[in-house]
Design a protein around this motif. Structure first.
Motif, short mmCIF file in Angstrom:
data_model
loop_
_atom_site.label_atom_id
_atom_site.label_comp_id
_atom_site.label_asym_id
_atom_site.label_seq_id
_atom_site.Cartn_x
_atom_site.Cartn_y
_atom_site.Cartn_z
N GLU A 192 0.82 -1.22 0.00
CA GLU A 192 0.00 0.00 0.00
C GLU A 192 0.85 1.26 0.00
O GLU A 192 0.41 2.30 -0.48
CB GLU A 192 -1.01 -0.02 1.13
N ASN A 193 2.07 1.17 0.50
CA ASN A 193 2.99 2.30 0.39
C ASN A 193 3.35 2.54 -1.08
O ASN A 193 3.38 3.68 -1.56
CB ASN A 193 4.25 2.01 1.21
N TYR A 194 3.55 1.42 -1.79
CA TYR A 194 3.87 1.52 -3.23
C TYR A 194 2.73 2.15 -4.01
O TYR A 194 2.95 2.80 -5.04
CB TYR A 194 4.15 0.11 -3.74
N PHE A 198 1.58 9.90 -2.97
CA PHE A 198 1.35 10.95 -1.98
C PHE A 198 2.58 11.22 -1.13
O PHE A 198 2.90 12.36 -0.78
CB PHE A 198 0.18 10.45 -1.11
N HIS A 199 3.31 10.12 -0.80
CA HIS A 199 4.45 10.27 0.12
C HIS A 199 5.73 10.73 -0.57
O HIS A 199 6.71 11.03 0.11
CB HIS A 199 4.69 8.95 0.88
N ILE A 200 5.74 10.77 -1.90
CA ILE A 200 7.00 11.07 -2.62
C ILE A 200 7.65 12.38 -2.16
O ILE A 200 8.82 12.39 -1.80
CB ILE A 200 6.81 10.99 -4.15
N VAL A 203 8.98 11.69 1.51
CA VAL A 203 9.89 10.59 1.83
C VAL A 203 11.07 10.50 0.85
O VAL A 203 12.16 10.07 1.22
CB VAL A 203 9.09 9.25 1.86
N HIS A 204 10.83 10.87 -0.42
CA HIS A 204 11.86 10.66 -1.45
C HIS A 204 12.31 11.98 -2.07
O HIS A 204 11.84 12.36 -3.15
CB HIS A 204 11.31 9.77 -2.57
N ALA A 205 13.25 12.65 -1.43
CA ALA A 205 13.70 13.95 -1.95
C ALA A 205 14.31 13.80 -3.35
O ALA A 205 14.03 14.60 -4.25
CB ALA A 205 14.71 14.56 -0.98
N GLU A 312 14.48 4.39 1.68
CA GLU A 312 13.55 5.40 2.22
C GLU A 312 12.17 4.78 2.45
O GLU A 312 11.53 5.03 3.48
CB GLU A 312 13.44 6.58 1.24
N ASP A 313 11.72 3.92 1.50
CA ASP A 313 10.43 3.25 1.68
C ASP A 313 10.47 2.28 2.86
O ASP A 313 9.54 2.22 3.66
CB ASP A 313 10.04 2.49 0.40
N GLU A 314 11.55 1.51 2.96
CA GLU A 314 11.65 0.54 4.05
C GLU A 314 11.61 1.23 5.41
O GLU A 314 10.94 0.76 6.33
CB GLU A 314 12.96 -0.27 3.94
FE LIG Z 1 7.99 5.24 -1.91
#
Ligand SMILES: [Fe+2]
Ligand code: FES
Length: 354
Positions: A192-194, A198-200, A203-205, A312-314
Protein backbone atom coordinates in the motif's frame (compact mmCIF):
# COMPACT_ATOMS: atom_id res chain seq x y z
CA UNK A 1 -14.93 -1.32 2.56
CA UNK A 2 -16.94 1.64 1.39
CA UNK A 3 -16.56 1.81 -2.40
CA UNK A 4 -16.71 5.60 -2.13
CA UNK A 5 -13.19 6.69 -1.21
CA UNK A 6 -14.50 9.97 0.22
CA UNK A 7 -16.53 8.02 2.78
CA UNK A 8 -14.24 5.01 3.27
CA UNK A 9 -11.99 4.09 6.18
CA UNK A 10 -8.82 2.05 5.69
CA UNK A 11 -8.82 -1.67 6.56
CA UNK A 12 -8.56 -2.60 10.21
CA UNK A 13 -4.96 -2.81 11.46
CA UNK A 14 -5.57 -6.42 12.58
CA UNK A 15 -4.84 -7.36 8.98
CA UNK A 16 -1.17 -6.36 9.45
CA UNK A 17 -0.69 -7.93 12.86
CA UNK A 18 -2.88 -11.02 13.14
CA UNK A 19 -1.29 -14.45 12.49
CA UNK A 20 -4.77 -15.74 11.64
CA UNK A 21 -5.32 -13.28 8.78
CA UNK A 22 -1.76 -13.82 7.62
CA UNK A 23 -2.44 -17.55 7.40
CA UNK A 24 -5.84 -17.12 5.73
CA UNK A 25 -4.34 -14.82 3.08
CA UNK A 26 -2.34 -17.79 1.71
CA UNK A 27 -5.37 -19.61 0.37
CA UNK A 28 -7.88 -16.79 0.07
CA UNK A 29 -5.60 -14.38 -1.76
CA UNK A 30 -2.32 -15.82 -3.01
CA UNK A 31 -3.47 -19.27 -4.12
CA UNK A 32 -6.27 -17.72 -6.20
CA UNK A 33 -4.10 -15.15 -7.97
CA UNK A 34 -1.19 -15.21 -10.42
CA UNK A 35 2.35 -15.48 -9.14
CA UNK A 36 5.64 -14.82 -10.87
CA UNK A 37 7.43 -18.07 -11.74
CA UNK A 38 10.47 -17.46 -13.93
CA UNK A 39 11.94 -15.75 -16.95
CA UNK A 40 12.60 -17.81 -20.10
CA UNK A 41 16.23 -16.57 -20.01
CA UNK A 42 16.64 -19.00 -17.09
CA UNK A 43 15.62 -22.06 -19.14
CA UNK A 44 17.57 -24.26 -21.52
CA UNK A 45 16.01 -26.09 -24.47
CA UNK A 46 15.27 -28.78 -23.45
CA UNK A 47 15.56 -28.25 -19.72
CA UNK A 48 14.04 -27.63 -16.32
CA UNK A 49 13.97 -24.77 -13.84
CA UNK A 50 12.88 -25.78 -10.31
CA UNK A 51 11.64 -23.14 -7.87
CA UNK A 52 9.68 -22.76 -4.66
CA UNK A 53 6.54 -20.68 -5.07
CA UNK A 54 6.74 -17.81 -2.55
CA UNK A 55 9.33 -19.50 -0.30
CA UNK A 56 8.67 -19.26 3.44
CA UNK A 57 4.98 -18.59 2.74
CA UNK A 58 3.20 -20.68 0.11
CA UNK A 59 6.22 -23.01 -0.20
CA UNK A 60 4.95 -25.00 -3.15
CA UNK A 61 7.75 -26.87 -5.00
CA UNK A 62 7.28 -26.36 -8.75
CA UNK A 63 9.29 -26.82 -11.90
CA UNK A 64 9.10 -25.11 -15.29
CA UNK A 65 10.08 -27.37 -18.18
CA UNK A 66 10.81 -26.57 -21.79
CA UNK A 67 11.00 -29.29 -24.45
CA UNK A 68 12.83 -29.37 -27.79
CA UNK A 69 9.95 -27.51 -29.45
CA UNK A 70 10.08 -24.72 -26.82
CA UNK A 71 6.83 -26.03 -25.33
CA UNK A 72 6.62 -24.80 -21.73
CA UNK A 73 4.92 -26.48 -18.77
CA UNK A 74 4.58 -25.62 -15.11
CA UNK A 75 4.51 -28.83 -13.04
CA UNK A 76 4.59 -29.99 -9.47
CA UNK A 77 8.21 -30.76 -8.62
CA UNK A 78 7.18 -33.60 -6.31
CA UNK A 79 7.70 -37.22 -7.39
CA UNK A 80 4.42 -39.12 -7.38
CA UNK A 81 6.05 -42.19 -5.75
CA UNK A 82 7.03 -41.07 -2.25
CA UNK A 83 7.24 -37.32 -2.57
CA UNK A 84 10.90 -36.63 -3.21
CA UNK A 85 11.75 -33.32 -4.91
CA UNK A 86 12.35 -34.28 -8.50
CA UNK A 87 14.58 -31.57 -10.00
CA UNK A 88 17.03 -29.87 -7.65
CA UNK A 89 18.81 -27.43 -9.91
CA UNK A 90 18.35 -25.64 -13.18
CA UNK A 91 19.57 -28.03 -15.84
CA UNK A 92 19.39 -29.13 -19.38
CA UNK A 93 17.65 -32.54 -19.70
CA UNK A 94 15.18 -34.46 -21.85
CA UNK A 95 13.53 -36.52 -19.10
CA UNK A 96 13.28 -36.11 -15.34
CA UNK A 97 14.53 -39.04 -13.28
CA UNK A 98 13.84 -39.12 -9.55
CA UNK A 99 17.04 -39.64 -7.58
CA UNK A 100 15.27 -41.61 -4.82
CA UNK A 101 14.01 -44.78 -6.61
CA UNK A 102 14.40 -43.93 -10.29
CA UNK A 103 10.89 -42.99 -11.45
CA UNK A 104 11.08 -41.22 -14.81
CA UNK A 105 8.82 -38.47 -16.17
CA UNK A 106 8.75 -36.76 -19.56
CA UNK A 107 9.08 -32.97 -19.74
CA UNK A 108 5.29 -32.65 -20.01
CA UNK A 109 4.97 -34.37 -16.62
CA UNK A 110 3.77 -37.77 -17.85
CA UNK A 111 4.87 -40.92 -16.01
CA UNK A 112 7.33 -42.84 -18.22
CA UNK A 113 8.79 -45.70 -16.17
CA UNK A 114 9.47 -47.06 -12.71
CA UNK A 115 11.83 -49.86 -11.65
CA UNK A 116 10.55 -52.85 -9.62
CA UNK A 117 6.86 -52.05 -10.05
CA UNK A 118 5.75 -55.03 -12.23
CA UNK A 119 3.54 -56.56 -9.53
CA UNK A 120 1.74 -53.34 -8.67
CA UNK A 121 -1.92 -53.50 -9.69
CA UNK A 122 -3.80 -50.81 -11.55
CA UNK A 123 -0.56 -48.96 -12.25
CA UNK A 124 0.24 -46.46 -13.64
CA UNK A 125 -2.83 -44.20 -13.58
CA UNK A 126 -3.22 -40.44 -14.16
CA UNK A 127 -2.34 -39.94 -10.50
CA UNK A 128 1.19 -41.07 -11.30
CA UNK A 129 1.72 -38.12 -13.65
CA UNK A 130 2.99 -34.84 -12.23
CA UNK A 131 0.30 -32.31 -11.42
CA UNK A 132 0.22 -29.61 -14.09
CA UNK A 133 -0.46 -25.95 -13.25
CA UNK A 134 -1.61 -23.20 -15.60
CA UNK A 135 1.11 -21.10 -17.15
CA UNK A 136 0.74 -17.56 -18.42
CA UNK A 137 3.48 -16.14 -20.62
CA UNK A 138 4.03 -12.46 -21.32
CA UNK A 139 7.09 -12.09 -23.54
CA UNK A 140 9.85 -13.69 -21.42
CA UNK A 141 7.98 -13.57 -18.12
CA UNK A 142 6.14 -16.65 -16.84
CA UNK A 143 3.39 -16.69 -14.23
CA UNK A 144 1.41 -19.48 -12.62
CA UNK A 145 -1.45 -19.97 -10.22
CA UNK A 146 -2.31 -22.71 -7.74
CA UNK A 147 -6.11 -22.44 -8.15
CA UNK A 148 -6.77 -19.58 -10.54
CA UNK A 149 -10.11 -18.03 -9.66
CA UNK A 150 -9.77 -15.57 -12.54
CA UNK A 151 -8.14 -15.56 -15.95
CA UNK A 152 -4.59 -14.18 -16.10
CA UNK A 153 -5.80 -11.72 -18.73
CA UNK A 154 -7.99 -10.03 -16.12
CA UNK A 155 -4.80 -9.22 -14.22
CA UNK A 156 -2.33 -8.42 -16.99
CA UNK A 157 -4.20 -7.24 -20.11
CA UNK A 158 -4.41 -3.54 -19.26
CA UNK A 159 -0.68 -3.36 -18.61
CA UNK A 160 0.19 -5.41 -21.69
CA UNK A 161 -1.92 -3.21 -23.92
CA UNK A 162 -0.74 0.08 -22.45
CA UNK A 163 2.93 -0.54 -23.19
CA UNK A 164 2.74 -2.83 -26.22
CA UNK A 165 5.02 -0.39 -28.07
CA UNK A 166 8.00 -1.11 -25.78
CA UNK A 167 10.70 -3.50 -27.08
CA UNK A 168 9.83 -6.05 -24.40
CA UNK A 169 11.16 -8.98 -26.43
CA UNK A 170 14.62 -7.42 -25.99
CA UNK A 171 14.50 -7.48 -22.18
CA UNK A 172 17.47 -9.36 -20.73
CA UNK A 173 17.25 -10.74 -17.23
CA UNK A 174 20.21 -9.35 -15.25
CA UNK A 175 20.86 -11.37 -12.05
CA UNK A 176 23.91 -9.12 -11.45
CA UNK A 177 21.62 -6.10 -11.12
CA UNK A 178 18.91 -7.94 -9.14
CA UNK A 179 18.65 -7.93 -5.37
CA UNK A 180 16.51 -9.09 -2.43
CA UNK A 181 15.51 -6.76 0.39
CA UNK A 182 14.34 -7.93 3.81
CA UNK A 183 11.75 -5.59 5.27
CA UNK A 184 10.38 -5.76 8.81
CA UNK A 185 6.81 -5.09 7.75
CA UNK A 186 3.70 -6.95 6.69
CA UNK A 187 3.50 -7.55 2.93
CA UNK A 188 0.32 -5.48 2.61
CA UNK A 189 1.91 -2.42 4.24
CA UNK A 190 4.74 -2.63 1.75
CA UNK A 191 2.23 -2.83 -1.14
CA UNK A 192 0.00 0.00 0.00
CA UNK A 193 2.99 2.30 0.39
CA UNK A 194 3.87 1.52 -3.23
CA UNK A 195 0.33 2.28 -4.32
CA UNK A 196 0.36 5.99 -3.61
CA UNK A 197 2.67 8.75 -4.79
CA UNK A 198 1.35 10.95 -1.98
CA UNK A 199 4.45 10.27 0.12
CA UNK A 200 7.00 11.07 -2.62
CA UNK A 201 7.57 14.75 -1.68
CA UNK A 202 7.86 13.79 2.01
CA UNK A 203 9.89 10.59 1.83
CA UNK A 204 11.86 10.66 -1.45
CA UNK A 205 13.70 13.95 -1.95
CA UNK A 206 15.81 12.56 -4.83
CA UNK A 207 12.90 11.02 -6.72
CA UNK A 208 10.85 14.14 -6.11
CA UNK A 209 13.47 16.15 -7.98
CA UNK A 210 12.88 13.95 -11.07
CA UNK A 211 9.08 13.75 -11.02
CA UNK A 212 6.45 16.42 -11.54
CA UNK A 213 4.27 15.72 -8.47
CA UNK A 214 1.41 17.86 -9.82
CA UNK A 215 1.17 15.68 -12.95
CA UNK A 216 1.38 12.29 -11.13
CA UNK A 217 -1.73 10.19 -11.84
CA UNK A 218 -3.23 6.88 -10.69
CA UNK A 219 -5.52 4.76 -12.88
CA UNK A 220 -7.46 1.80 -11.51
CA UNK A 221 -8.29 -1.46 -13.34
CA UNK A 222 -9.95 -4.60 -11.94
CA UNK A 223 -6.93 -6.36 -10.43
CA UNK A 224 -4.23 -3.88 -11.28
CA UNK A 225 -3.46 -0.20 -11.24
CA UNK A 226 -1.09 2.18 -12.94
CA UNK A 227 0.72 5.18 -11.54
CA UNK A 228 2.22 7.40 -14.17
CA UNK A 229 5.33 9.30 -13.13
CA UNK A 230 5.75 12.38 -15.31
CA UNK A 231 9.28 13.75 -15.70
CA UNK A 232 10.16 17.28 -14.75
CA UNK A 233 11.39 19.38 -17.69
CA UNK A 234 14.65 18.01 -19.14
CA UNK A 235 14.63 14.83 -17.00
CA UNK A 236 14.86 11.40 -18.67
CA UNK A 237 11.62 10.09 -20.19
CA UNK A 238 10.28 7.57 -22.69
CA UNK A 239 10.19 8.27 -26.39
CA UNK A 240 6.56 7.30 -26.93
CA UNK A 241 5.29 6.57 -30.49
CA UNK A 242 2.32 8.61 -31.77
CA UNK A 243 0.15 5.47 -31.98
CA UNK A 244 0.31 5.04 -28.18
CA UNK A 245 -2.24 6.45 -25.75
CA UNK A 246 0.48 8.26 -23.79
CA UNK A 247 1.97 9.99 -26.83
CA UNK A 248 2.89 13.57 -25.99
CA UNK A 249 3.41 12.90 -22.27
CA UNK A 250 6.87 13.03 -20.67
CA UNK A 251 6.54 9.68 -18.91
CA UNK A 252 9.54 9.00 -16.65
CA UNK A 253 8.14 5.75 -15.20
CA UNK A 254 5.17 3.41 -15.54
CA UNK A 255 4.45 1.94 -12.12
CA UNK A 256 2.09 -1.00 -12.73
CA UNK A 257 0.88 -3.02 -9.81
CA UNK A 258 -0.86 -6.40 -10.18
CA UNK A 259 -2.81 -7.81 -7.25
CA UNK A 260 -1.72 -8.97 -4.79
CA UNK A 261 2.07 -8.55 -4.76
CA UNK A 262 3.60 -7.75 -8.17
CA UNK A 263 5.07 -4.39 -9.15
CA UNK A 264 6.21 -3.79 -12.71
CA UNK A 265 8.24 -0.59 -12.89
CA UNK A 266 9.10 0.32 -16.48
CA UNK A 267 11.80 2.91 -17.13
CA UNK A 268 13.45 3.99 -20.38
CA UNK A 269 16.18 1.38 -19.68
CA UNK A 270 13.83 -1.58 -18.98
CA UNK A 271 11.91 -3.20 -16.13
CA UNK A 272 12.39 -3.47 -12.40
CA UNK A 273 9.98 -6.23 -11.34
CA UNK A 274 9.40 -6.21 -7.58
CA UNK A 275 7.87 -9.27 -5.97
CA UNK A 276 6.66 -8.93 -2.40
CA UNK A 277 7.07 -12.30 -0.70
CA UNK A 278 5.47 -12.50 2.75
CA UNK A 279 7.77 -14.32 5.18
CA UNK A 280 6.04 -13.56 8.48
CA UNK A 281 3.20 -11.41 9.83
CA UNK A 282 5.60 -8.50 10.17
CA UNK A 283 8.32 -9.41 7.70
CA UNK A 284 8.66 -9.66 3.95
CA UNK A 285 11.28 -10.38 1.37
CA UNK A 286 11.07 -8.06 -1.62
CA UNK A 287 12.89 -9.29 -4.73
CA UNK A 288 13.92 -6.64 -7.23
CA UNK A 289 14.44 -8.45 -10.54
CA UNK A 290 16.12 -6.33 -13.19
CA UNK A 291 15.47 -6.73 -16.93
CA UNK A 292 17.32 -4.36 -19.26
CA UNK A 293 16.64 -3.42 -22.90
CA UNK A 294 18.70 -0.23 -23.15
CA UNK A 295 21.81 -0.32 -21.03
CA UNK A 296 22.83 3.21 -22.12
CA UNK A 297 19.90 4.66 -20.16
CA UNK A 298 20.62 2.90 -16.85
CA UNK A 299 21.31 5.43 -14.11
CA UNK A 300 19.11 8.19 -15.55
CA UNK A 301 15.90 9.79 -14.26
CA UNK A 302 13.27 8.10 -12.09
CA UNK A 303 14.78 4.68 -12.85
CA UNK A 304 18.08 5.54 -11.16
CA UNK A 305 18.90 5.40 -7.45
CA UNK A 306 16.34 2.64 -6.87
CA UNK A 307 18.33 1.38 -3.88
CA UNK A 308 18.08 4.77 -2.15
CA UNK A 309 14.34 4.98 -2.84
CA UNK A 310 13.94 1.46 -1.45
CA UNK A 311 15.80 2.36 1.77
CA UNK A 312 13.55 5.40 2.22
CA UNK A 313 10.43 3.25 1.68
CA UNK A 314 11.65 0.54 4.05
CA UNK A 315 12.37 3.05 6.78
CA UNK A 316 8.87 4.49 6.66
CA UNK A 317 7.05 1.17 6.19
CA UNK A 318 8.87 -0.36 9.18
CA UNK A 319 7.80 2.62 11.29
CA UNK A 320 4.20 2.07 10.15
CA UNK A 321 4.44 -1.61 11.16
CA UNK A 322 5.30 -0.44 14.69
CA UNK A 323 2.48 2.10 14.57
CA UNK A 324 -0.28 -0.31 13.52
CA UNK A 325 0.32 -2.33 16.70
CA UNK A 326 -0.90 0.60 18.78
CA UNK A 327 -4.09 0.23 20.85
CA UNK A 328 -4.96 3.81 19.89
CA UNK A 329 -4.95 3.44 16.12
CA UNK A 330 -6.95 0.92 14.11
CA UNK A 331 -7.98 2.70 10.94
CA UNK A 332 -7.66 5.98 9.04
CA UNK A 333 -9.05 7.86 6.02
CA UNK A 334 -7.89 8.38 2.42
CA UNK A 335 -6.90 11.40 0.37
CA UNK A 336 -9.41 11.28 -2.51
CA UNK A 337 -6.87 12.77 -4.90
CA UNK A 338 -3.76 10.80 -3.96
CA UNK A 339 -4.76 7.47 -2.37
CA UNK A 340 -7.03 5.86 -4.96
CA UNK A 341 -4.55 3.01 -5.47
CA UNK A 342 -4.42 2.21 -1.77
CA UNK A 343 -8.22 2.32 -1.48
CA UNK A 344 -8.49 -0.06 -4.46
CA UNK A 345 -5.96 -2.45 -2.86
CA UNK A 346 -7.83 -2.46 0.45
CA UNK A 347 -11.11 -3.11 -1.41
CA UNK A 348 -9.58 -6.15 -3.12
CA UNK A 349 -8.14 -7.41 0.18
CA UNK A 350 -11.55 -7.15 1.82
CA UNK A 351 -13.26 -8.93 -1.10
CA UNK A 352 -10.78 -11.80 -1.26
CA UNK A 353 -10.69 -12.31 2.51
CA UNK A 354 -14.49 -12.57 2.78
FE1 LIG B 1 7.99 5.24 -1.91
S1 FES C 1 10.23 -40.87 -4.49
FE1 FES C 1 10.67 -40.69 -6.56
S2 FES C 1 11.04 -42.71 -7.20
FE2 FES C 1 10.61 -42.88 -5.10
Amino acid sequence: MDPDIAKAHTIHTDFYTSPLYFEQAKEKIFANCWNYAACTDQLSTPGAFPFMLLPGFINEPLVITQDEKNELKCLSNVCTHRGNLLVNETCSLTRMRCKYHGRVFSLDGKFVSMPEFKEVENFPTDADNLHQLPLFKWEKLLFTSLHPKFKANDFFDDMMERINWMPLEQLQFRPDLSKDYHVKANWALYCENYLEGFHIPFVHAGLNAELDFGAYTTEISFYSSLQLGIAKKDEACFDIPDSAIDFGKNVAAYYFWVFPNLMFNFYPWGLSLNIVNPTGVSESKVSFLTFVYDESKLGQGAGSGLDTVEMEDEYIVEKVQEGVRSRFYNKGRYSVKHEKGTHHFHTLLANFMQ
